[in-house]
Design an enzyme around this catalytic site. Structure first.
Site, PDB file in Angstrom:
ATOM      1  N   LYS A   1      35.799  41.615  53.039  1.00 50.80           N
ATOM      2  CA  LYS A   1      36.843  40.445  52.799  1.00 50.80           C
ATOM      3  C   LYS A   1      37.929  40.037  54.555  1.00 50.80           C
ATOM      4  CE  LYS A   1      37.595  38.701  48.144  1.00 50.80           C
ATOM      5  NZ  LYS A   1      38.445  37.796  47.509  1.00 50.80           N
TER       6      LYS A   1
ATOM      7  N   LYS B   1      24.738  40.705  45.651  1.00 55.00           N
ATOM      8  CA  LYS B   1      25.608  40.709  45.018  1.00 55.00           C
ATOM      9  C   LYS B   1      25.765  38.591  45.242  1.00 55.00           C
ATOM     10  CE  LYS B   1      30.008  40.800  45.104  1.00 55.00           C
ATOM     11  NZ  LYS B   1      31.462  41.426  44.601  1.00 55.00           N
TER      12      LYS B   1
ATOM     13  N   LYS C   1      30.543  33.842  44.590  1.00 55.97           N
ATOM     14  CA  LYS C   1      31.243  32.372  44.484  1.00 55.97           C
ATOM     15  C   LYS C   1      31.657  32.085  46.139  1.00 55.97           C
ATOM     16  CE  LYS C   1      34.613  33.544  41.194  1.00 55.97           C
ATOM     17  NZ  LYS C   1      35.611  34.108  40.483  1.00 55.97           N
TER      18      LYS C   1
HETATM   19  P1  TYM Z   1      36.290  38.168  40.230  1.00 57.27           P
HETATM   20  O1  TYM Z   1      37.056  36.950  40.256  1.00 57.27           O
HETATM   21  O2  TYM Z   1      35.835  38.264  41.716  1.00 57.27           O
HETATM   22  O3  TYM Z   1      35.757  38.422  39.392  1.00 57.27           O
HETATM   23  C1  TYM Z   1      35.305  38.102  38.224  1.00 57.27           C
HETATM   24  C2  TYM Z   1      34.366  38.999  37.517  1.00 57.27           C
HETATM   25  O4  TYM Z   1      33.035  39.298  37.301  1.00 57.27           O
HETATM   26  C3  TYM Z   1      32.843  39.852  37.510  1.00 57.27           C
HETATM   27  N1  TYM Z   1      31.527  39.992  39.016  1.00 57.27           N
HETATM   28  C4  TYM Z   1      30.005  40.254  38.670  1.00 57.27           C
HETATM   29  N2  TYM Z   1      29.346  41.171  37.724  1.00 57.27           N
HETATM   30  C5  TYM Z   1      28.156  41.289  37.912  1.00 57.27           C
HETATM   31  N3  TYM Z   1      27.349  41.024  38.797  1.00 57.27           N
HETATM   32  C6  TYM Z   1      28.098  40.104  39.771  1.00 57.27           C
HETATM   33  N4  TYM Z   1      26.696  39.677  41.151  1.00 57.27           N
HETATM   34  C7  TYM Z   1      29.515  39.897  39.990  1.00 57.27           C
HETATM   35  N5  TYM Z   1      30.382  39.026  40.333  1.00 57.27           N
HETATM   36  C8  TYM Z   1      31.422  39.168  40.047  1.00 57.27           C
HETATM   37  C9  TYM Z   1      33.831  41.014  38.624  1.00 57.27           C
HETATM   38  O5  TYM Z   1      33.850  42.464  38.723  1.00 57.27           O
HETATM   39  C10 TYM Z   1      34.462  40.993  37.757  1.00 57.27           C
HETATM   40  O6  TYM Z   1      34.730  41.680  36.622  1.00 57.27           O
HETATM   41  N6  TYM Z   1      39.552  41.894  41.590  1.00 57.27           N
HETATM   42  C11 TYM Z   1      39.709  41.113  40.231  1.00 57.27           C
HETATM   43  C12 TYM Z   1      39.952  40.280  39.564  1.00 57.27           C
HETATM   44  C13 TYM Z   1      40.754  41.052  38.952  1.00 57.27           C
HETATM   45  C14 TYM Z   1      40.893  41.869  38.191  1.00 57.27           C
HETATM   46  C15 TYM Z   1      42.294  42.565  37.943  1.00 57.27           C
HETATM   47  C16 TYM Z   1      40.069  42.512  37.424  1.00 57.27           C
HETATM   48  C17 TYM Z   1      42.090  40.943  39.555  1.00 57.27           C
HETATM   49  N7  TYM Z   1      43.338  41.927  38.396  1.00 57.27           N
HETATM   50  C18 TYM Z   1      42.532  43.183  37.133  1.00 57.27           C
HETATM   51  C19 TYM Z   1      39.518  43.675  36.088  1.00 57.27           C
HETATM   52  C20 TYM Z   1      41.206  44.279  36.015  1.00 57.27           C
HETATM   53  C21 TYM Z   1      38.294  39.896  40.776  1.00 57.27           C
HETATM   54  O7  TYM Z   1      38.539  40.177  41.987  1.00 57.27           O
HETATM   55  O8  TYM Z   1      37.081  39.194  40.075  1.00 57.27           O
END
Ligand code: TYM
Length: 335
Positions: free
Chosen positions: A111, A198, A201
């Site tokens: 990032k 992957k 967004k």
């Molecule tokens: P974020 O917002 O990027 O994504 C949310 C969830 O979607 C999953 N995900 C995917 N799974 C499979 N294939 C993909 N291409 C894909 N893209 C996204 C992510 O693994 C996630 O589960 N850091 C985290 C948010 C967060 C969080 C937490 C998660 C903040 N605090 C505490 C768990 C526990 C994030 O940026 O997710």
């Protein structure tokens, strides 16, 4: 007893990777466990952002999660900044986490890009805030996609060090629950334009992903134009080795049809993508249409969405406050 926590960033809308990798699991887990689901607005400001867009995206994400099946009567749904524990515990855990641990985090490297010196300090300690999210509720299970594995490992390391440093058993070690809600769920949904990246967004091309809000024509067009290879589909999953785009599309089919990859291939072995793609598009459209309908409905009612988040925030706070107090006591703050 199990307590589930997970989070999602309010940047852009839900896509199929979020849904199959994590959110579908959030929905099934609320039948069985105490679940806390968080729209992580504190995490969202680690990158440059527009305040009005953050507010709008937070409400949109709430609508998308409710449309996907999160039930605010059973699960707690809220936006992170409403509960002060997240920021306060993150500070304390910043003093537990080691620079070396954070230096190994691949998401910061991705990032921050080339300009490491210009990245926000918040982006660097992002994973510590994530650990605070989880540990501040003493959560035991965290449903996420495969890309969050490293952050979950870090949360476990922080919990272990905190417990050891202070000679307490305050934080349980959270278990990641990776992937879809059955063996068919892909842990990582890949881009439709590149089977080695992957679905995300942040990909500038909207053709690379299926948004949960895409209408039927858009989905059909994106699948039609998805990258593939010229070979027919193989007999078994092993034959998808070295064919990342084919593997991704077959994996999506299996996840949406709730069956194994081998079961999909039993029907399509020897056939080309000309036959497979329309069937996949059809399946996807059928699965997403009801979510889309509910989303359109919910999005039109911001007062209801705000009420859900406010109520969720109060319930989350009631769980987090005593944990924060215990941590403050443990580290020696005079209260
Ligand atoms: P974020 O917002 O990027 O994504 C949310 C969830 O979607 C999953 N995900 C995917 N799974 C499979 N294939 C993909 N291409 C894909 N893209 C996204 C992510 O693994 C996630 O589960 N850091 C985290 C948010 C967060 C969080 C937490 C998660 C903040 N605090 C505490 C768990 C526990 C994030 O940026 O997710």
């Amino acid at each position: 007893t199990k307590r589930v926590f997970s989070g999602i960033q309010p940047t852009g809308n839900l896509h199929l990777g979020n849904y199959l990798g994590a959110i579908r699991n959030w929905v099934t887990m609320q039948d069985e466990y105490e679940c806390i689901y968080c729209i992580v607005d504190l995490h969202a400001i680690t990158m440059p952002h527009v305040p009005a867009e953050l507010r709008a995206n937070t409400l949109e994400m709430a609508a998308a999660l409710l449309a996907s099946g999160i039930d605010p009567k059973r699960a707690i749904l809220f936006n992170q900044s409403r509960v002060r524990m997240h920021a306060e515990l993150a500070w304390i855990l910043n003093c537990t986490a080691r620079m070396g641990w954070l230096n190994r985090m691949t998401q910061f490297k991705d990032k921050s890009g080339k300009d490491k010196e210009g990245a926000s300090v918040g982006l660097f300690v992002y994973p510590v805030l994530q650990a605070a999210d989880i540990l501040g509720y003493k959560a035991t299970h965290v449903p996420v996609g495969d890309d969050q594995k490293q952050h979950l490992e870090l949360a476990r390391d922080i919990a272990t060090k905190f417990n050891t440093d202070f000679g307490v058993e305050l934080f349980p070690l959270p278990e990641p629950v990776i992937g879809g809600h059955n063996a068919a769920g892909p842990a990582r949904v890949m881009s439709l334009r590149d089977g080695t990246a992957k679905m995300s967004k942040s990909d500038p091309s909207d053709m690379s992903r299926i948004n949960l809000t895409d209408d039927a024509d858009t989905i059909a067009n994106k699948i039609k134009r998805a990258k593939t290879d010229p070979e027919p589909l193989p007999e078994t999953a092993a034959g998808l080795e070295g064919r990342p785009e084919a593997r991704n599309l077959v994996g999506l089919y299996a996840a949406l049809a709730d069956c194994s990859v081998d079961a999909v291939l039993a029907d399509y072995a020897g056939k080309g993508f000309g036959a497979f793609k329309p069937a996949l598009a059809e399946l996807m459209i059928t699965a997403l249409a009801p979510i889309n309908d509910r989303f359109v409905h919910l999005r039109a009612d911001p007062a209801y969405l705000s009420q859900v988040l406010r109520d969720g925030g109060e319930r989350a706070n009631a769980i987090a406050e005593p944990v924060l107090a215990q941590v403050q006591e443990t580290v020696g703050f005079l209260r």
